[in-house]
Design an enzyme around this catalytic site. Sequence first.
Site, PDB file in Angstrom:
ATOM      1  N   SER A  38       0.827  -1.199   0.000  1.00  0.00           N
ATOM      2  CA  SER A  38       0.000   0.000   0.000  1.00  0.00           C
ATOM      3  C   SER A  38       0.870   1.263   0.000  1.00  0.00           C
ATOM      4  CB  SER A  38      -0.948  -0.040   1.205  1.00  0.00           C
ATOM      5  OG  SER A  38      -1.973   0.910   1.083  1.00  0.00           O
ATOM      6  N   ASP A 185      -5.943  -4.105  -1.514  1.00  0.00           N
ATOM      7  CA  ASP A 185      -4.791  -3.703  -0.695  1.00  0.00           C
ATOM      8  C   ASP A 185      -4.033  -4.907  -0.130  1.00  0.00           C
ATOM      9  OD1 ASP A 185      -3.335  -2.701   1.774  1.00  0.00           O
ATOM     10  OD2 ASP A 185      -4.189  -0.827   1.054  1.00  0.00           O
TER      11      ASP A 185
END
Length: 319
Positions: A38, A185
């Site tokens: 991320s 993610d």
Amino acid sequence: MKVDAIFEGGGVRGIAFAGAVSCLEDRGYEFQRLAGTSAGAVMAALLAAGYTAKELSAFADTDFSRFLDRDLIQSIPLLGKPLGLLLEKGLYQGDCIEEWMHGLLMKKGRTKFKDVMPEGESRLKIIASDVTKKKIVILPDDLPEYGFDPMEFEIAKAVRMSASLPLFFCPVIIGYDRCESCIVDGGVLSNFPVWIFDVDGAPRWPTFGFRLVDFSERSCSAGKTDLLSYAFDILGAMIDVDQSVFMRDKDSVRTVSIPTRGIEATDFNLSPMDAFRLFQSGYESCQRFLKDWDFQGYISKYRRNGSRDRQQAYFKTIG
């Protein structure tokens, strides 16, 4: 003074990593292999592309609210958010993240994974999550499984996959072999892959992990029982879970823990002052870490007779 670096996810608070990187560069460290999830994927990708700590520090002035991009459905007054979640699986598109990253990588002339492979092996690993297959996706390594040439794959697209906060940003949908996978993610399955570069026995140089810690008190959300608040509570729990509970000693001693000063991962309207506070927190935390760091002591205690870390194989098959 070579070092591999692993950066945890954490939304806009990833600015703190720029401070830690600045501290390392001030002390003569050179980055070799890089990995991240991320926000950590953003930092790892930019370093792999050749950005310096001085250049990265300028990103503290970025208007992060630009990343809250909406399409026509998500922009509908009052109904936009619930419709976005229902129809598109996200409050925001997330495409601006990819466009921003692509522009930055273009400036260095390194936009594809083949551009960061000086010795035939990518020095960059980006972590995402395939929630359809329930497995970690390590980019570029796992791309052939989805029908892509890993060398020709865009780094910005990989970062977009890794930074697709569930429910917040729309996922990336990949079609292959008459199948579809929903990629979100990397923090869903591995927010801090500090194990990714581990080898048998003693390493040639250290791997430093960089993670974000939140010591602020959490107040209960009294009266907020609607579905949207519930969704954000799930998202917040995923991002801010105390990873130290699960860390082994050999990982914690090589990890720089950076306080986030109470700043939320999804605070995309971050003020310049808060951005500076995060940067300073990263720099000062790295200073404290290096003061006590002893590479030979680490090898003697944890790696002299160690066997190969099998976490990567384990995590890729969970579920």
